[in-house]
Scaffold this motif. Structure first.
Motif, PDB file in Angstrom:
ATOM      1  N   ILE A  16      36.738  37.175  37.073  1.00 36.09           N
ATOM      2  CA  ILE A  16      37.070  38.404  37.804  1.00 36.09           C
ATOM      3  C   ILE A  16      37.807  39.380  36.899  1.00 36.09           C
ATOM      4  N   MET A  17      38.809  38.890  36.179  1.00 36.12           N
ATOM      5  CA  MET A  17      39.587  39.767  35.302  1.00 36.12           C
ATOM      6  C   MET A  17      38.746  40.303  34.147  1.00 36.12           C
ATOM      7  N   THR A  18      37.829  39.471  33.645  1.00 36.67           N
ATOM      8  CA  THR A  18      36.946  39.916  32.564  1.00 36.67           C
ATOM      9  C   THR A  18      36.097  41.100  33.010  1.00 36.67           C
ATOM     10  N   ILE A  19      35.510  41.004  34.199  1.00 40.30           N
ATOM     11  CA  ILE A  19      34.682  42.101  34.706  1.00 40.30           C
ATOM     12  C   ILE A  19      35.540  43.310  35.056  1.00 40.30           C
ATOM     13  N   LEU A  20      36.701  43.068  35.630  1.00 37.56           N
ATOM     14  CA  LEU A  20      37.593  44.151  36.047  1.00 37.56           C
ATOM     15  C   LEU A  20      38.060  44.994  34.866  1.00 37.56           C
ATOM     16  N   ALA A  21      38.110  44.382  33.688  1.00 41.51           N
ATOM     17  CA  ALA A  21      38.681  45.062  32.520  1.00 41.51           C
ATOM     18  C   ALA A  21      37.826  46.204  32.006  1.00 41.51           C
ATOM     19  N   GLY A  22      36.518  46.189  32.278  1.00 36.06           N
ATOM     20  CA  GLY A  22      35.633  47.172  31.665  1.00 36.06           C
ATOM     21  C   GLY A  22      35.955  48.608  32.000  1.00 36.06           C
ATOM     22  N   ASP A  34      29.370  45.462  41.637  1.00 38.90           N
ATOM     23  CA  ASP A  34      28.602  44.540  42.464  1.00 38.90           C
ATOM     24  C   ASP A  34      28.824  43.084  42.047  1.00 38.90           C
ATOM     25  N   GLN A  35      29.103  42.857  40.785  1.00 34.99           N
ATOM     26  CA  GLN A  35      29.479  41.501  40.363  1.00 34.99           C
ATOM     27  C   GLN A  35      30.824  41.111  40.976  1.00 34.99           C
ATOM     28  N   LEU A  36      31.749  42.049  41.021  1.00 33.92           N
ATOM     29  CA  LEU A  36      33.043  41.778  41.652  1.00 33.92           C
ATOM     30  C   LEU A  36      32.878  41.554  43.154  1.00 33.92           C
ATOM     31  N   ASP A  37      31.961  42.281  43.749  1.00 37.74           N
ATOM     32  CA  ASP A  37      31.634  42.069  45.168  1.00 37.74           C
ATOM     33  C   ASP A  37      31.207  40.621  45.383  1.00 37.74           C
ATOM     34  N   ARG A  38      30.304  40.150  44.535  1.00 39.60           N
ATOM     35  CA  ARG A  38      29.793  38.788  44.666  1.00 39.60           C
ATOM     36  C   ARG A  38      30.889  37.736  44.421  1.00 39.60           C
ATOM     37  N   LEU A  39      31.786  38.014  43.497  1.00 39.30           N
ATOM     38  CA  LEU A  39      32.819  37.045  43.135  1.00 39.30           C
ATOM     39  C   LEU A  39      33.980  37.009  44.130  1.00 39.30           C
ATOM     40  N   THR A  40      34.279  38.147  44.745  1.00 37.64           N
ATOM     41  CA  THR A  40      35.485  38.238  45.585  1.00 37.64           C
ATOM     42  C   THR A  40      35.207  38.444  47.060  1.00 37.64           C
ATOM     43  N   GLY A  41      34.007  38.912  47.384  1.00 33.81           N
ATOM     44  CA  GLY A  41      33.713  39.246  48.773  1.00 33.81           C
ATOM     45  C   GLY A  41      34.192  40.626  49.174  1.00 33.81           C
ATOM     46  N   VAL A  42      34.858  41.317  48.264  1.00 35.12           N
ATOM     47  CA  VAL A  42      35.291  42.696  48.511  1.00 35.12           C
ATOM     48  C   VAL A  42      34.142  43.632  48.154  1.00 35.12           C
ATOM     49  N   VAL A  61      28.628  39.415  26.570  1.00 29.95           N
ATOM     50  CA  VAL A  61      28.209  38.098  27.041  1.00 29.95           C
ATOM     51  C   VAL A  61      29.264  37.072  26.659  1.00 29.95           C
ATOM     52  N   SER A  62      29.703  36.303  27.647  1.00 28.26           N
ATOM     53  CA  SER A  62      30.664  35.233  27.388  1.00 28.26           C
ATOM     54  C   SER A  62      30.247  34.000  28.170  1.00 28.26           C
ATOM     55  N   ARG A  63      30.705  32.853  27.717  1.00 26.51           N
ATOM     56  CA  ARG A  63      30.383  31.601  28.364  1.00 26.51           C
ATOM     57  C   ARG A  63      31.640  30.999  28.971  1.00 26.51           C
ATOM     58  N   GLY A  64      31.448  30.339  30.075  1.00 27.40           N
ATOM     59  CA  GLY A  64      32.578  29.723  30.765  1.00 27.40           C
ATOM     60  C   GLY A  64      32.279  29.609  32.241  1.00 27.40           C
ATOM     61  N   ARG A  65      33.290  29.332  32.994  1.00 25.70           N
ATOM     62  CA  ARG A  65      33.131  29.207  34.435  1.00 25.70           C
ATOM     63  C   ARG A  65      32.574  30.510  35.011  1.00 25.70           C
ATOM     64  N   PRO A  66      31.518  30.438  35.846  1.00 21.70           N
ATOM     65  CA  PRO A  66      30.880  31.658  36.353  1.00 21.70           C
ATOM     66  C   PRO A  66      31.642  32.345  37.469  1.00 21.70           C
TER      67      PRO A  66
END
Length: 238
Positions: A94-100, A203-211, A83-88
């Motif tokens: 995107i990079m934070t989610i991609l890193a996992g 699916d979070q990346l889908d929502r953030l990028t449209g890919v 869990v992190s706080r900041g711009r949604p």
């Protein structure tokens, strides 16, 4: 190294160790591949290490991108959440989610760099330090047990076992992170088919990028498999 003091350990951390016999490297790789491919209890236990790396990847990139890190939870089903706080939205998120899902392969690649440089003891103690840092971020009991247990195993190997055992363990860890980076990606896609969820990384990346999320799953798989191929070449054929 059956060390008698931290001074000796510290000296060994900065000492270049000779490469182990090739059979140790191959045997460690075979055991790691067997654990990942066979599944079962051994995989379920070892997968906790993958989850630590996965959530650690989220945490590190969140901090690097300027997000405020709230904490990490690890669960007994080998899932986790950071869990992190900041711009949604935006590049940082995107990079934070991609890193996992890419983090375990990256950890394996860093391990290869250290091993090929003869830094076997350094690899073990860097792992301990990183686990100690991770422990400060854990916010649940199972997470504490998982991180402390992993750190204890690495410490016991580095402190009490001879050089040959340390070499085998270090290569086993590195091989495991390489091979184990791939299986969770296929598990992710299988879970997305059975129980679609908007909260998966893809699916979070889908929502953030449209890919589409499936494209992100393919990216995770291709990236990790490419690192595995590179790792095999560096460890066996360089």
């Amino acid at each position: 190294m059956e060390a008698n003091s931290f001074a000796q350990v510290w000296q060994d951390v900065f000492t270049v160790q000779p490469d182990p016999p090739l059979w140790i490297v191959i045997a460690a790789g075979a055991v790691a591949l067997l654990v990942v491919a066979a599944g079962g209890r051994a995989w379920r236990v070892a997968r906790n290490v993958v989850t630590i790396a996965h959530e650690g990847g989220h945490a590190v990139v969140a901090l690097l991108s300027g997000r405020q890190l709230t904490g990490v939870r690890l669960h007994s089903d080998t899932s986790g959440v950071t869990v992190s706080r900041g711009r949604p939205d935006g590049l940082g998120m995107i990079m934070t989610i991609l890193a996992g899902y890419t983090a375990p392969a990256v950890v394996g690649l860093v391990g290869i760099v250290l091993l090929t440089a003869g830094r076997i003891t350094a690899l073990l103690w860097i792992s301990i330090l990183l686990l100690a840092a991770m422990l400060l971020l854990i916010r649940n009991v199972y997470g504490v047990v998982s991180v402390v247990g992993t750190g204890a195993v690495v410490f016991l190997v580095s402190w009490f076992t001879p050089a040959e055992v340390q070499s085998f363990f270090a290569y086993l860890f590195t091989w495991f992170m390489l091979f184990a980076s791939v299986r969770p990606v296929f598990e992710l896609q299988s879970q997305r088919r059975r129980q679609p969820s908007p909260h998966s990384d893809a699916d979070q990346l889908d929502r953030l990028t449209g890919v589409p999320g499936t494209v992100w799953v393919m990216f995770f798989a291709l990236f990790n498999m490419a690192v595995v191929v590179l790792g095999v070449w560096l460890l066996l054929f360089r």
